[in-house]
Design a protein around this motif. Structure first.
Motif, PDB file in Angstrom:
ATOM      1  N   LEU A   5      -9.383   9.429  -6.361  1.00 41.51           N
ATOM      2  CA  LEU A   5     -10.098   8.596  -5.388  1.00 41.51           C
ATOM      3  C   LEU A   5      -9.128   7.637  -4.693  1.00 41.51           C
ATOM      4  O   LEU A   5      -9.147   7.489  -3.462  1.00 41.51           O
ATOM      5  CB  LEU A   5     -11.199   7.793  -6.096  1.00 41.51           C
ATOM      6  CG  LEU A   5     -11.915   6.771  -5.222  1.00 41.51           C
ATOM      7  CD1 LEU A   5     -12.835   7.451  -4.224  1.00 41.51           C
ATOM      8  CD2 LEU A   5     -12.709   5.779  -6.069  1.00 41.51           C
ATOM      9  N   LEU A   6      -8.265   7.009  -5.471  1.00 36.78           N
ATOM     10  CA  LEU A   6      -7.362   6.013  -4.895  1.00 36.78           C
ATOM     11  C   LEU A   6      -6.352   6.647  -3.948  1.00 36.78           C
ATOM     12  O   LEU A   6      -6.051   6.091  -2.879  1.00 36.78           O
ATOM     13  CB  LEU A   6      -6.648   5.262  -6.033  1.00 36.78           C
ATOM     14  CG  LEU A   6      -5.854   4.026  -5.634  1.00 36.78           C
ATOM     15  CD1 LEU A   6      -6.689   3.057  -4.807  1.00 36.78           C
ATOM     16  CD2 LEU A   6      -5.308   3.328  -6.870  1.00 36.78           C
ATOM     17  N   LEU A   7      -5.864   7.807  -4.326  1.00 40.37           N
ATOM     18  CA  LEU A   7      -4.903   8.504  -3.466  1.00 40.37           C
ATOM     19  C   LEU A   7      -5.535   8.817  -2.113  1.00 40.37           C
ATOM     20  O   LEU A   7      -4.938   8.555  -1.060  1.00 40.37           O
ATOM     21  CB  LEU A   7      -4.443   9.791  -4.163  1.00 40.37           C
ATOM     22  CG  LEU A   7      -3.267  10.534  -3.565  1.00 40.37           C
ATOM     23  CD1 LEU A   7      -2.035   9.658  -3.513  1.00 40.37           C
ATOM     24  CD2 LEU A   7      -2.963  11.787  -4.384  1.00 40.37           C
ATOM     25  N   SER A   8      -6.752   9.346  -2.113  1.00 34.21           N
ATOM     26  CA  SER A   8      -7.357   9.681  -0.819  1.00 34.21           C
ATOM     27  C   SER A   8      -7.786   8.425  -0.074  1.00 34.21           C
ATOM     28  O   SER A   8      -7.695   8.359   1.157  1.00 34.21           O
ATOM     29  CB  SER A   8      -8.510  10.673  -0.972  1.00 34.21           C
ATOM     30  OG  SER A   8      -9.443  10.189  -1.878  1.00 34.21           O
ATOM     31  N   ALA A   9      -8.196   7.376  -0.795  1.00 30.15           N
ATOM     32  CA  ALA A   9      -8.593   6.131  -0.117  1.00 30.15           C
ATOM     33  C   ALA A   9      -7.393   5.522   0.610  1.00 30.15           C
ATOM     34  O   ALA A   9      -7.492   5.102   1.770  1.00 30.15           O
ATOM     35  CB  ALA A   9      -9.150   5.143  -1.141  1.00 30.15           C
ATOM     36  N   LEU A  10      -6.249   5.478  -0.050  1.00 31.59           N
ATOM     37  CA  LEU A  10      -5.058   4.872   0.582  1.00 31.59           C
ATOM     38  C   LEU A  10      -4.542   5.730   1.731  1.00 31.59           C
ATOM     39  O   LEU A  10      -3.999   5.211   2.708  1.00 31.59           O
ATOM     40  CB  LEU A  10      -3.956   4.660  -0.458  1.00 31.59           C
ATOM     41  CG  LEU A  10      -4.182   3.468  -1.398  1.00 31.59           C
ATOM     42  CD1 LEU A  10      -3.186   3.491  -2.551  1.00 31.59           C
ATOM     43  CD2 LEU A  10      -4.098   2.143  -0.653  1.00 31.59           C
ATOM     44  N   ALA A  20       0.834  -1.209   0.000  1.00 32.35           N
ATOM     45  CA  ALA A  20       0.000   0.000   0.000  1.00 32.35           C
ATOM     46  C   ALA A  20       0.868   1.258   0.000  1.00 32.35           C
ATOM     47  O   ALA A  20       0.553   2.240  -0.680  1.00 32.35           O
ATOM     48  CB  ALA A  20      -0.938   0.001   1.205  1.00 32.35           C
ATOM     49  N   ASP A  21       1.985   1.225   0.738  1.00 31.82           N
ATOM     50  CA  ASP A  21       2.907   2.379   0.737  1.00 31.82           C
ATOM     51  C   ASP A  21       3.497   2.581  -0.650  1.00 31.82           C
ATOM     52  O   ASP A  21       3.631   3.715  -1.125  1.00 31.82           O
ATOM     53  CB  ASP A  21       4.071   2.156   1.719  1.00 31.82           C
ATOM     54  CG  ASP A  21       3.628   2.264   3.166  1.00 31.82           C
ATOM     55  OD1 ASP A  21       2.582   2.875   3.423  1.00 31.82           O
ATOM     56  OD2 ASP A  21       4.343   1.724   4.035  1.00 31.82           O
ATOM     57  N   SER A  22       3.878   1.480  -1.284  1.00 30.24           N
ATOM     58  CA  SER A  22       4.485   1.596  -2.621  1.00 30.24           C
ATOM     59  C   SER A  22       3.488   2.193  -3.608  1.00 30.24           C
ATOM     60  O   SER A  22       3.828   3.072  -4.402  1.00 30.24           O
ATOM     61  CB  SER A  22       4.963   0.227  -3.114  1.00 30.24           C
ATOM     62  OG  SER A  22       5.997  -0.261  -2.285  1.00 30.24           O
ATOM     63  N   VAL A  23       2.246   1.716  -3.553  1.00 32.41           N
ATOM     64  CA  VAL A  23       1.222   2.244  -4.464  1.00 32.41           C
ATOM     65  C   VAL A  23       0.951   3.715  -4.135  1.00 32.41           C
ATOM     66  O   VAL A  23       0.915   4.571  -5.023  1.00 32.41           O
ATOM     67  CB  VAL A  23      -0.069   1.404  -4.386  1.00 32.41           C
ATOM     68  CG1 VAL A  23      -1.189   2.049  -5.194  1.00 32.41           C
ATOM     69  CG2 VAL A  23       0.195  -0.014  -4.894  1.00 32.41           C
TER      70      VAL A  23
END
Ligand code: C5P
Length: 229
Positions: free
Chosen positions: A173-178, A83-86
């Protein structure tokens, strides 16, 4: 609206027990990740493929990536977890990728992905408001273990799916979700934590993740079979 692939490849592959990151293990005379990238670079809809490497990755430079010139870019910003890498990869693309652009996050270790599977995912999601992922309905009967290797119950497999990748969500969306759910094991988990429901798009078992030594043999059989047919 564009499509980009983001390939986290900063893991150590400890379960493989091979002494080097599994993405570089030999598979049909190439590093495993070469096959993954060959598929993603061959999808016409995907504008660019970004690979997230560990900052101290010393293996990448040892191989020839010229087949993907102009399609591929490396980001040396891998983190401690997938998750950190993404998340780091998404942050590195801020300003280059629009919030509404689609990111197809794909495990480096799923080397048997096909162009058709990616195109099925893209077509199935269309302009979906949430996004989604390739997945496979669970076929086996599931057992819950008691911690001592004995089965204490059967878990209904109804409505259960095994998550695969690519997982396709919009960059913003993905940036804020992670950012709000950093402990997830896949992107869909972070999006679900926002109360959203990613779409499950049926795939098949050939899109396996190479995790244990036997998986490498299976991947080789799958890729060899495709070359022959
Ligand atoms: O270890 P696992 O198979 O779950 O890793 C899935 C993908 O996430 C792999 O492609 C691996 O390289 C990547 N990963 C990463 N950074 C980490 C851990 C895993 O990019 N810290």
């Amino acid at each position: 609206m564009s499509y980009y692939a983001l390939v986290p490849a900063a893991g150590g592959g400890a379960r493989m027990g091979a002494g080097r990151p599994k993405q570089y293990l030999p598979l049909l005379e190439r590093p495993l990740i070469w096959h993954t990238l060959a598929t993603l670079c061959a999808v016409p809809a995907v504008a660019r493929v970004f690979v997230v490497l560990a900052p101290d990755d010393a293996e990448w430079e040892r191989y020839d990536w010229s087949a993907f010139a102009g399609r591929l870019e490396i980001l040396r910003c891998g983190g401690a977890t997938r998750a950190d890498s993404v998340g780091n990869g998404l942050k590195a693309l801020l300003g280059r990728v629009a919030a509404e652009d689609w990111m197809l996050v794909h495990d480096a270790a799923r080397a048997c992905l096909t162009v058709a599977q990616v195109e099925t995912l893209i077509a199935a999601l269309g302009d979906d408001a949430v996004g989604g992922l390739l997945a496979q309905p669970v076929a086996d009967t599931l057992k819950r273990a008691d911690g001592a290797g004995r089965s204490e119950g059967t878990v209904s497999r109804e409505n259960l799916w095994q998550a695969q990748t690519p997982q396709m969500f919009r960059h913003g969306l993905l940036l804020s979700a992670l950012a709000s759910a950093p402990a997830v094991t896949d992107e869909a988990g972070a999006v679900e934590a926002l109360g959203l429901k990613p779409q499950l798009v049926a795939a098949d078992a050939t899109n396996l993740k190479v995790t244990y030594p036997l998986d490498l043999h299976l991947a080789e059989i799958i890729l060899r079979d495709r070359k022959q047919s």
